[in-house]
Design a protein around this motif. Structure first.
Motif, mmCIF file in Angstrom:
data_model
loop_
_atom_site.group_PDB
_atom_site.id
_atom_site.type_symbol
_atom_site.label_atom_id
_atom_site.label_comp_id
_atom_site.label_asym_id
_atom_site.label_seq_id
_atom_site.Cartn_x
_atom_site.Cartn_y
_atom_site.Cartn_z
ATOM 1 N N ILE A 12 -7.062 56.183 -19.673
ATOM 2 C CA ILE A 12 -8.387 56.780 -19.529
ATOM 3 C C ILE A 12 -8.774 56.929 -18.056
ATOM 4 C CG2 ILE A 12 -10.847 56.193 -19.839
ATOM 5 C CD1 ILE A 12 -10.042 55.166 -22.632
ATOM 6 N N LEU A 13 -9.484 58.005 -17.765
ATOM 7 C CA LEU A 13 -10.043 58.173 -16.421
ATOM 8 C C LEU A 13 -11.536 57.858 -16.491
ATOM 9 C CD1 LEU A 13 -8.304 61.479 -15.271
ATOM 10 C CD2 LEU A 13 -7.637 59.134 -14.772
ATOM 11 N N LEU A 14 -11.973 57.015 -15.561
ATOM 12 C CA LEU A 14 -13.373 56.585 -15.570
ATOM 13 C C LEU A 14 -14.082 57.116 -14.326
ATOM 14 C CD1 LEU A 14 -15.704 54.782 -16.682
ATOM 15 C CD2 LEU A 14 -14.723 52.915 -15.369
ATOM 16 N N VAL A 15 -15.209 57.767 -14.569
ATOM 17 C CA VAL A 15 -16.009 58.297 -13.469
ATOM 18 C C VAL A 15 -17.404 57.709 -13.574
ATOM 19 C CG1 VAL A 15 -16.953 60.372 -12.408
ATOM 20 C CG2 VAL A 15 -14.721 60.456 -13.505
ATOM 21 N N SER A 16 -17.867 57.074 -12.519
ATOM 22 C CA SER A 16 -19.218 56.531 -12.515
ATOM 23 C C SER A 16 -20.047 57.346 -11.536
ATOM 24 C CB SER A 16 -19.167 55.056 -12.093
ATOM 25 O OG SER A 16 -20.469 54.536 -12.010
ATOM 26 N N ILE A 17 -20.998 58.090 -12.089
ATOM 27 C CA ILE A 17 -21.811 58.962 -11.235
ATOM 28 C C ILE A 17 -23.016 58.194 -10.722
ATOM 29 C CG2 ILE A 17 -23.210 61.057 -11.158
ATOM 30 C CD1 ILE A 17 -21.323 62.285 -13.140
ATOM 31 N N GLN A 18 -23.081 58.037 -9.415
ATOM 32 C CA GLN A 18 -24.172 57.261 -8.818
ATOM 33 C C GLN A 18 -24.942 58.044 -7.781
ATOM 34 O OE1 GLN A 18 -22.617 53.506 -7.334
ATOM 35 N NE2 GLN A 18 -21.179 53.430 -9.032
ATOM 36 N N VAL A 19 -24.337 59.106 -7.270
ATOM 37 C CA VAL A 19 -24.985 59.868 -6.204
ATOM 38 C C VAL A 19 -25.619 61.127 -6.791
ATOM 39 C CG1 VAL A 19 -23.439 59.015 -4.439
ATOM 40 C CG2 VAL A 19 -22.819 61.065 -5.701
ATOM 41 N N ASP A 20 -26.575 61.672 -6.074
ATOM 42 C CA ASP A 20 -27.152 62.933 -6.492
ATOM 43 C C ASP A 20 -26.087 64.016 -6.399
ATOM 44 O OD1 ASP A 20 -29.653 61.915 -7.001
ATOM 45 O OD2 ASP A 20 -30.320 62.158 -4.925
ATOM 46 N N MET A 21 -25.906 64.745 -7.468
ATOM 47 C CA MET A 21 -24.850 65.748 -7.495
ATOM 48 C C MET A 21 -25.339 67.042 -6.855
ATOM 49 S SD MET A 21 -22.442 64.047 -8.917
ATOM 50 C CE MET A 21 -21.184 65.262 -9.258
ATOM 51 N N SER A 22 -24.635 67.472 -5.820
ATOM 52 C CA SER A 22 -24.887 68.791 -5.265
ATOM 53 C C SER A 22 -23.906 69.755 -5.928
ATOM 54 C CB SER A 22 -24.658 68.771 -3.760
ATOM 55 O OG SER A 22 -23.295 68.534 -3.488
ATOM 56 N N ASP A 23 -24.084 71.049 -5.662
ATOM 57 C CA ASP A 23 -23.131 72.038 -6.180
ATOM 58 C C ASP A 23 -21.713 71.683 -5.761
ATOM 59 O OD1 ASP A 23 -24.613 73.734 -7.663
ATOM 60 O OD2 ASP A 23 -25.126 75.083 -6.027
ATOM 61 N N GLN A 24 -21.555 71.384 -4.457
ATOM 62 C CA GLN A 24 -20.228 71.096 -3.926
ATOM 63 C C GLN A 24 -19.616 69.860 -4.560
ATOM 64 O OE1 GLN A 24 -20.932 70.931 0.336
ATOM 65 N NE2 GLN A 24 -19.692 72.782 0.582
ATOM 66 N N THR A 25 -20.437 68.794 -4.670
ATOM 67 C CA THR A 25 -19.925 67.555 -5.242
ATOM 68 C C THR A 25 -19.488 67.771 -6.677
ATOM 69 O OG1 THR A 25 -21.669 66.503 -3.932
ATOM 70 C CG2 THR A 25 -20.424 65.092 -5.394
ATOM 71 N N ALA A 26 -20.282 68.558 -7.412
ATOM 72 C CA ALA A 26 -19.964 68.815 -8.821
ATOM 73 C C ALA A 26 -18.653 69.582 -8.946
ATOM 74 C CB ALA A 26 -21.104 69.588 -9.482
ATOM 75 N N VAL A 27 -18.494 70.619 -8.110
ATOM 76 C CA VAL A 27 -17.261 71.412 -8.172
ATOM 77 C C VAL A 27 -16.065 70.552 -7.781
ATOM 78 C CG1 VAL A 27 -16.022 73.334 -7.112
ATOM 79 C CG2 VAL A 27 -18.409 73.615 -7.781
ATOM 80 N N ALA A 28 -16.242 69.736 -6.733
ATOM 81 C CA ALA A 28 -15.156 68.865 -6.293
ATOM 82 C C ALA A 28 -14.760 67.883 -7.393
ATOM 83 C CB ALA A 28 -15.569 68.106 -5.031
ATOM 84 N N LEU A 29 -15.781 67.353 -8.081
ATOM 85 C CA LEU A 29 -15.485 66.399 -9.153
ATOM 86 C C LEU A 29 -14.711 67.075 -10.279
ATOM 87 C CD1 LEU A 29 -15.754 63.687 -10.581
ATOM 88 C CD2 LEU A 29 -18.015 64.361 -11.374
ATOM 89 N N GLN A 30 -15.134 68.286 -10.630
ATOM 90 C CA GLN A 30 -14.420 69.012 -11.690
ATOM 91 C C GLN A 30 -12.973 69.261 -11.302
ATOM 92 O OE1 GLN A 30 -16.856 72.493 -12.214
ATOM 93 N NE2 GLN A 30 -18.586 71.286 -12.924
ATOM 94 N N GLU A 31 -12.752 69.668 -10.046
ATOM 95 C CA GLU A 31 -11.381 69.951 -9.597
ATOM 96 C C GLU A 31 -10.551 68.679 -9.557
ATOM 97 O OE1 GLU A 31 -12.452 73.809 -6.742
ATOM 98 O OE2 GLU A 31 -11.772 71.921 -5.861
ATOM 99 N N ASP A 32 -11.132 67.615 -8.963
ATOM 100 C CA ASP A 32 -10.414 66.339 -8.864
ATOM 101 C C ASP A 32 -10.026 65.831 -10.247
ATOM 102 O OD1 ASP A 32 -10.763 66.484 -6.180
ATOM 103 O OD2 ASP A 32 -12.319 64.938 -6.047
#
Lengths: 137, 137
Positions: A12-32
């Protein structure tokens, strides 16, 4: 730009979202996340939103997009740790998080993914439409 | 004030530090963690610092404090996900993270904690001083 870390725990991959998501951060997370799913062959993605005080339409859409990307890569997404207030706000905003499964905490999310994989193993045809899954829009 | 979420996975508490730690956030994390260790009876704490570009003396001291608190509550702390650049900076700053165990990633951290618990089970007296553990200051 901040990057949200992706932790691999077993299958399983675990992602804990703690920071405010900007457009860039969201796109980067999706790609990663897409890259990590392919690289590790993980079958489940757990997104923890314990730290989020609010889930607005932007974050809701990001979660839906992640779930959709994961699904075509044969990984299931479960959102865990939603606060009661967040759930109430989501409903009041009319956001239903279509296609996203939720669980109370990480452990239950893992059980959910594990149970679904076990179910899938019994299926003769994995590619067929699953009557129990959320209908595609 | 932001709170760092603590995720329970089996016998382990997982903390992923992604935000800049203020005095208040650090104290809150220590308190939350101590409470969760007692409430859940967890024997291991994994602190993921993948997202940290730098570990200064403040964060280093916070990690040491968390490890010390956990130790007296019979839980072991493992810091995982340290970036190469962070390790280099730590050494250059002369910070050695005394009393803190490290592992490459969450999975190895879990193995480390699991292995240590297995070792402990062989001991006749858990309360006695352990010659292999880090000497108390």
């Amino acid at each position: 730009m901040e990057r949200v870390p992706i932790l691999k725990i077993g299958d399983i991959l675990l992602v804990s979202i703690q920071v405010d998501m900007s457009d860039q951060t969201a796109v980067a997370l999706q790609e990663d996340l897409a890259e990590r799913i392919v690289a590790t062959g993980s079958h489940g993605v757990i997104i923890d939103i314990t730290a989020l005080d609010i889930v607005d339409s932007f974050v809701g859409r990001m979660l839906s997009t992640i779930a959709s990307i994961s699904r075509v890569l044969d990984a299931e997404t479960v959102v865990v740790g939603m606060r009661p207030a967040v759930a109430i706000t989501l409903v009041e905003l009319g956001l239903s998080l279509n296609g996203i499964r939720t669980a109370l905490n990480v452990e239950r999310g893992m059980e959910l993914i594990g149970a679904n994989r076990a179910d899938d193993d019994h299926d003769e045809f994995d590619d067929g439409p699953d009557a129990e899954s959320t209908a595609s829009p």
